[in-house]
Design an enzyme around this catalytic site. Structure first.
Site, PDB file in Angstrom:
ATOM      1  N   LYS A 175       0.828  -1.529  -0.003  1.00 14.65           N
ATOM      2  CA  LYS A 175      -0.099   0.064   0.123  1.00 14.65           C
ATOM      3  C   LYS A 175       0.646   1.187  -0.074  1.00 14.65           C
ATOM      4  O   LYS A 175       1.407   1.294   1.053  1.00 14.65           O
ATOM      5  CB  LYS A 175      -0.409  -0.178   1.532  1.00 14.65           C
ATOM      6  CG  LYS A 175      -2.296   0.640   1.146  1.00 14.65           C
ATOM      7  CD  LYS A 175      -2.117   1.867   0.906  1.00 14.65           C
ATOM      8  CE  LYS A 175      -1.662   2.599   2.073  1.00 14.65           C
ATOM      9  NZ  LYS A 175      -1.865   4.413   2.186  1.00 14.65           N
ATOM     10  N   GLY A 232       5.411   3.179  10.480  1.00 14.90           N
ATOM     11  CA  GLY A 232       4.163   4.677  11.000  1.00 14.90           C
ATOM     12  C   GLY A 232       4.017   4.457  11.555  1.00 14.90           C
ATOM     13  O   GLY A 232       4.495   4.848  12.793  1.00 14.90           O
ATOM     14  N   SER A 233       2.515   5.972  12.240  1.00 11.23           N
ATOM     15  CA  SER A 233       2.180   6.258  13.183  1.00 11.23           C
ATOM     16  C   SER A 233       1.752   5.699  14.286  1.00 11.23           C
ATOM     17  O   SER A 233       1.527   3.872  13.759  1.00 11.23           O
ATOM     18  CB  SER A 233       1.488   7.373  13.661  1.00 11.23           C
ATOM     19  OG  SER A 233       0.262   6.955  12.188  1.00 11.23           O
ATOM     20  N   GLY A 236      -2.160   4.775  13.547  1.00 15.60           N
ATOM     21  CA  GLY A 236      -2.192   3.892  12.744  1.00 15.60           C
ATOM     22  C   GLY A 236      -1.493   2.693  12.401  1.00 15.60           C
ATOM     23  O   GLY A 236      -2.737   1.814  11.958  1.00 15.60           O
ATOM     24  N   GLY A 237      -0.880   1.810  13.007  1.00 14.00           N
ATOM     25  CA  GLY A 237      -0.092   0.525  13.198  1.00 14.00           C
ATOM     26  C   GLY A 237      -1.144   0.451  14.503  1.00 14.00           C
ATOM     27  O   GLY A 237      -2.105  -1.243  14.735  1.00 14.00           O
ATOM     28  N   GLU A 256       5.845  -1.592  13.438  1.00 20.43           N
ATOM     29  CA  GLU A 256       6.765  -0.687  13.924  1.00 20.43           C
ATOM     30  C   GLU A 256       6.814   0.966  13.959  1.00 20.43           C
ATOM     31  O   GLU A 256       6.238   1.246  12.754  1.00 20.43           O
ATOM     32  CB  GLU A 256       7.918  -0.072  12.179  1.00 20.43           C
ATOM     33  CG  GLU A 256       8.680  -2.023  12.896  1.00 20.43           C
ATOM     34  CD  GLU A 256       9.504  -2.490  14.211  1.00 20.43           C
ATOM     35  OE1 GLU A 256       9.979  -1.683  14.882  1.00 20.43           O
ATOM     36  OE2 GLU A 256       9.022  -3.682  14.233  1.00 20.43           O
ATOM     37  N   CYS A 293      12.190   7.794  13.970  1.00 20.15           N
ATOM     38  CA  CYS A 293      11.320   7.248  14.777  1.00 20.15           C
ATOM     39  C   CYS A 293      12.503   6.800  15.689  1.00 20.15           C
ATOM     40  O   CYS A 293      12.248   6.396  17.190  1.00 20.15           O
ATOM     41  CB  CYS A 293      11.258   5.413  14.145  1.00 20.15           C
ATOM     42  SG  CYS A 293      12.534   4.494  13.581  1.00 20.15           S
ATOM     43  N   GLU A 384       5.297  10.612  21.958  1.00 17.20           N
ATOM     44  CA  GLU A 384       6.361  11.107  20.780  1.00 17.20           C
ATOM     45  C   GLU A 384       5.922  12.082  20.002  1.00 17.20           C
ATOM     46  O   GLU A 384       4.775  12.770  19.096  1.00 17.20           O
ATOM     47  CB  GLU A 384       6.387  10.359  19.854  1.00 17.20           C
ATOM     48  CG  GLU A 384       7.520  10.247  18.209  1.00 17.20           C
ATOM     49  CD  GLU A 384       6.995   9.588  17.472  1.00 17.20           C
ATOM     50  OE1 GLU A 384       5.891   9.242  17.181  1.00 17.20           O
ATOM     51  OE2 GLU A 384       8.335   8.967  16.876  1.00 17.20           O
TER      52      GLU A 384
HETATM   53  P1  NAP Z   1       1.107   7.020   9.105  1.00 17.28           P
HETATM   54  O1  NAP Z   1       0.847   8.518   9.036  1.00 17.28           O
HETATM   55  O2  NAP Z   1       0.757   5.933  10.221  1.00 17.28           O
HETATM   56  O3  NAP Z   1       1.178   5.961   7.805  1.00 17.28           O
HETATM   57  C1  NAP Z   1       1.852   4.798   7.170  1.00 17.28           C
HETATM   58  C2  NAP Z   1       0.771   3.879   6.428  1.00 17.28           C
HETATM   59  O4  NAP Z   1      -0.058   4.058   6.693  1.00 17.28           O
HETATM   60  C3  NAP Z   1       0.323   5.405   4.839  1.00 17.28           C
HETATM   61  O5  NAP Z   1       1.111   4.527   3.959  1.00 17.28           O
HETATM   62  C4  NAP Z   1      -1.180   5.714   5.696  1.00 17.28           C
HETATM   63  O6  NAP Z   1      -1.451   5.611   4.402  1.00 17.28           O
HETATM   64  C5  NAP Z   1      -1.906   4.344   6.446  1.00 17.28           C
HETATM   65  N1  NAP Z   1      -2.545   4.716   7.634  1.00 17.28           N
HETATM   66  C6  NAP Z   1      -2.336   4.958   8.499  1.00 17.28           C
HETATM   67  N2  NAP Z   1      -3.799   6.060   9.443  1.00 17.28           N
HETATM   68  C7  NAP Z   1      -3.578   3.934   8.646  1.00 17.28           C
HETATM   69  C8  NAP Z   1      -5.317   3.655   9.001  1.00 17.28           C
HETATM   70  N3  NAP Z   1      -6.362   4.538  10.438  1.00 17.28           N
HETATM   71  N4  NAP Z   1      -6.048   3.002   8.324  1.00 17.28           N
HETATM   72  C9  NAP Z   1      -4.916   1.699   6.857  1.00 17.28           C
HETATM   73  N5  NAP Z   1      -3.896   2.665   6.707  1.00 17.28           N
HETATM   74  C10 NAP Z   1      -2.968   3.288   7.480  1.00 17.28           C
HETATM   75  O7  NAP Z   1       1.974   7.461   9.289  1.00 17.28           O
HETATM   76  P2  NAP Z   1       3.957   8.489   8.415  1.00 17.28           P
HETATM   77  O8  NAP Z   1       3.617   9.532   9.279  1.00 17.28           O
HETATM   78  O9  NAP Z   1       4.170   8.255   7.508  1.00 17.28           O
HETATM   79  O10 NAP Z   1       5.674   7.386   9.610  1.00 17.28           O
HETATM   80  C11 NAP Z   1       5.883   8.146  10.508  1.00 17.28           C
HETATM   81  C12 NAP Z   1       5.624   7.744  11.974  1.00 17.28           C
HETATM   82  O11 NAP Z   1       6.435   6.778  12.083  1.00 17.28           O
HETATM   83  C13 NAP Z   1       6.234   8.190  12.666  1.00 17.28           C
HETATM   84  O12 NAP Z   1       5.971   8.455  13.999  1.00 17.28           O
HETATM   85  C14 NAP Z   1       7.365   7.639  13.429  1.00 17.28           C
HETATM   86  O13 NAP Z   1       7.981   7.002  14.795  1.00 17.28           O
HETATM   87  C15 NAP Z   1       6.877   6.096  12.711  1.00 17.28           C
HETATM   88  N6  NAP Z   1       8.422   5.686  12.045  1.00 17.28           N
HETATM   89  C16 NAP Z   1       8.853   4.850  13.424  1.00 17.28           C
HETATM   90  C17 NAP Z   1       9.510   3.435  12.361  1.00 17.28           C
HETATM   91  C18 NAP Z   1      10.250   2.395  13.256  1.00 17.28           C
HETATM   92  O14 NAP Z   1      10.780   1.401  11.928  1.00 17.28           O
HETATM   93  N7  NAP Z   1       9.301   2.005  14.302  1.00 17.28           N
HETATM   94  C19 NAP Z   1      10.605   3.654  11.030  1.00 17.28           C
HETATM   95  C20 NAP Z   1       9.903   4.763  10.462  1.00 17.28           C
HETATM   96  C21 NAP Z   1       8.858   5.469  11.001  1.00 17.28           C
HETATM   97  P3  NAP Z   1      -2.413   6.698   4.643  1.00 17.28           P
HETATM   98  O15 NAP Z   1      -2.009   7.936   4.592  1.00 17.28           O
HETATM   99  O16 NAP Z   1      -2.931   6.325   2.821  1.00 17.28           O
HETATM  100  O17 NAP Z   1      -3.998   6.578   5.250  1.00 17.28           O
END
Ligand code: NAP
Length: 500
Positions: A175, A232-233, A236-237, A256, A293, A384
C-alpha cells in the site's frame, strides 16, 4: 515518466476516478503527476493474484528467489538519477540522503538474497527420539506492506518488510505511501521488471495507490492476506492491528511505530565531557529534521547546576543548527502543534529554539525542560513529537529516575551516557531501561540503525506490536514464516533439506 497507475500483478491499472497528487514541500507546490487510487476491484485482483502466485512462489528454490532479490537491487540502481530526483521532489530531503537510503535498500535486498541462497535460515530440525519427526520454517502467504513517510526507500516499497517477505517465499502487496507515490511507482516498476527477468509468477508483487485509509483497510480485511508489515504512526499501526483482529481469520500485524528514545546521562559524564555530549545530541535531535523513529526525544538527568549548564549549552547548539524543510506540510503542521502542546503543559519551560525559519515547511527545532515529578504525573509529556524536538527531564534522586523509566511506554531504544567509574553502580538503571526497550545504547546516540544480524529494531508496545521480532537485519524474515512439523512423512514428499 510517472503514469500514476496501480501495478496489479504484471499489469498497470487505473480503473478508478479518485486521484491525488504528491507534494513538493520545498517549493510548496503539488507535483505534476496524477495518481490513481486503487479501486475495490483492483485490490481484490491483486490479492487473488498474490494467492495464486503463492502456490508457485513458496516452492520456488531459494537460489531463484535470491536471483529475484538481486535483480530488484540491480533494477533500482538502473533507475539512476530519475529515482533520486523523484525522491528529493517528494520528500524535500537532500540528494545525499536519497543516495544513502538507496544504498541501504540495495544492501538489504542483497543481504536477504544471500540469506536464502542456502536453506539454513529455515532452521531445519531432525531432533526427535525416533527420528520420525522433522521441522522447518515455511512462508505464511501474501503479505500487505505499509511503508512510512520518512523512509521513501528503506522502509517502503522495496524496503526491509518487502525484501524479507519476498525472501521467505511470500508474495507482497504494497500500500504505497501517499506522500511518495511517484517514488513508489518507480521502485514498483523495478520490482516488476526484476520479476519478469527472473521468471517469477504474476502476482508475486503488486503496488496499490491511495491517499486515505480505505485501500489499506480493504487490503487488511481481504482473506487472501496472511500478515501485515507496517511502519508509521502509533495511530495507524494500532488501527490496522485492531482491524486485523476483527477478521474471521485474525492475522499478525507487525507494526513498527513511534518512540521517544530516552537518554540517561550521568553527572560524571557531564563533568568530563559536557561540550562533546551537547554537540552529539544537538546533531542527533536535528538529524534528518528530527524525522526518525529513533530520534532522542527525552533526556533524563539529575537536577543540578552541572545539568543546568549542560542544558543551556545543548539549547545553544540546537538553536544554531539551520532549519530544514520537513517531509510534507501535514507533518510540519503536526510537528508544530505537538511541540506546542507539550511546551504549553504546566511546569514545562522553554530552554531554547532555533530562529523562526524563513523557508516554507522548515522546522524550528526546540528544546524544553521539566521536572521528574511533572513528567510522572502528566502522560501528555510522554508523547512522541515527530521532528527536531527534545525534552529534558530533571529527576531528584535515583528512586525517581527508576520510576520515570518504568513509567515510560515501550521504546525502540534506550541510551546511557556514563563514565567507566559509573558502571559498577549503574545496574539498576540499566535493568530498568532494558525492560522498556528493544536496543540499549551506551555512550552513543540512538539515531542510525545498523543493518546486521545482532540488530533488534522493535521493542515493547507501542514501539512495536510484537517485541519478539525485529524489522531490521536478517532476523526480520522470522515475521513471515511459521514452523511446520513432518511426522513419519515419506522421504519423497519431504522438502530436500529434511531428507535423510
Ligand atoms: P502514518 O501516518 O501512520 O502512515 C503510514 C502508512 O499507513 C500510510 O501508508 C498510511 O496511509 C497508512 N495508514 C495510516 N493510518 C491508517 C489507517 N487507520 N488505516 C489504514 N491505513 C493507514 O505514518 P507516517 O506519518 O507516514 O510515518 C511517521 C511515523 O512513523 C512516526 O511516528 C515515526 O516515528 C514512525 N516510524 C517508525 C519507524 C520504526 O521502524 N519503528 C520507522 C520510521 C517511522 P494513508 O496516509 O493513505 O492513510
Amino acid at each position: 515518466m510517472i503514469k500514476g497507475k496501480n501495478i496489479v500483478g504484471y499489469s498497470e491499472s487505473a480503473l478508478g476516478s479518485t486521484t491525488f497528487k504528491t507534494f513538493n514541500p520545498k517549493e510548496n507546490v503539488a507535483n505534476d503527476a496524477i495518481i490513481f487510487e486503487a479501486t475495490a476491484e483492483e485490490i481484490d485482483r491483486a490479492c487473488n493474484l498474490a494467492s495464486k502466485a503463492f502456490k508457485i512462489y513458496r516452492n520456488t528454490p531459494g537460489i531463484k528467489r535470491a536471483a529475484f532479490l538481486n535483480a530488484i537491487a540491480d533494477e533500482i540502481l538502473a533507475l539512476g538519477n530519475n529515482l533520486l530526483d523523484c525522491y528529493v521532489l517528494e520528500s524535500g530531503l537532500p540528494k545525499g540522503r536519497a543516495e544513502g537510503e538507496r544504498e541501504r535498500t540495495i544492501g538489504q535486498l542483497r543481504m536477504f538474497a544471500k540469506l536464502v541462497e542456502t536453506e539454513d535460515w529455515r532452521e531445519p530440525s531432525h531432533k526427535s527420539e525416533g527420528g520420525s519427526t522433522k521441522k522447518m520454517l515455511i512462508p505464511i502467504g501474501p503479505i500487505a506492506v505499509f511503508g512510512a513517510s520518512n523512509f521513501p526507500l528503506a522502509y517502503s516499497t522495496a524496503g526491509g518488510d518487502t525484501a524479507s517477505a519476498l525472501a521467505a517465499g511470500n508474495p507482497v502487496i504494497v500500500k504505497s505511501h501517499p506522500m511518495h507515490a511517484q517514488t513508489g511507482e518507480l521502485i514498483a516498476s523495478a520490482i516488476v521488471n526484476a520479476a519478469h527477468k527472473t521468471g517469477m509468477p504474476e502476482g508475486v508483487f503488486s503496488n496499490l495507490n491511495s491517499n486515505g485509509i480505505e485501500v489499506g483497510t480493504q487490503l487488511v480485511l481481504n482473506p487472501n492476506i496472511k500478515a501485515v508489515g507496517f511502519t508509521g504512526s502509533l495511530n495507524g499501526g494500532r488501527a490496522l492491528y485492531d482491524l486485523a483482529a476483527t477478521r474471521e481469520e485474525p492475522i499478525p500485524v507487525f507494526a513498527e511505530m513511534g518512540s521517544i528514545n530516552p537518554v540517561v546521562i550521568t553527572q560524571k559524564a557531564l563533568q568530563t565531557r559536557t561540550p562533546e555530549i551537547a554537540n552529539m545530541y544537538a546533531d542527533s535531535i536535528t538529524m534528518g529534521v528530527g524525522q526518525f523513529c529513533t530520534n532522542p526525544g527525552l533526556i533524563i538527568v539529575l537536577e543540578s547546576d552541572l545539568t543546568n549548564s549542560f542544558v543551556e549549552l545543548l539549547g545553544e547548539k540546537l538553536a544554531k543548527i539551520p532549519s530544514f524543510c520537513m517531509l510534507h506540510p501535514n507533518i510540519h503542521r503536526e510537528y508544530t502543534s505537538n511541540k506546542n502542546l507539550l511546551s504549553s503543559q504546566e511546569t514545562v519551560i522553554l530552554v531554547n529554539e532555533a530562529e523562526p525559519p524563513t523557508k516554507t515547511n522548515a522546522a524550528q527545532a526546540r528544546l524544553v525542560m521539566t521536572k521528574g515529578s511533572s513528567f510522572l504525573k502528566n502522560i501528555t509529556l510522554h508523547q512522541e513529537v515527530f521532528g527536531p524536538f527534545s525534552m529534558v527531564v530533571q529527576y531528584k534522586d535515583e528512586d525517581q529516575l527508576i520510576r520515570i523509566i518504568e513509567k515510560i511506554e515501550g521504546q525502540l531504544t534506550g541510551t546511557i551516557i556514563a563514565e567507566k567509574s559509573d558502571y559498577a553502580n549503574i545496574s539498576p538503571v540499566f535493568e530498568a531501561l532494558q525492560e522498556r526497550v528493544g536496543r540499549v545504547v551506551f555512550n552513543g546516540v540512538p539515531t542510525g540503525v545498523e543493518v546486521c544480524d545482532a540488530m533488534t529494531h522493535g521493542g515493547p508496545y507501542p514501539a512495536s506490536s510484537d517485541s519478539r521480532f525485529t524489522a531490521v537485519g536478517p532476523n526480520a524474515i522470522r515475521r513471515w514464516v511459521r514452523p511446520i512439523s513432518y511426522q513419519n512423512v515419506p522421504e519423497i514428499l519431504l522438502p530436500e533439506i529434511l531428507r535423510g
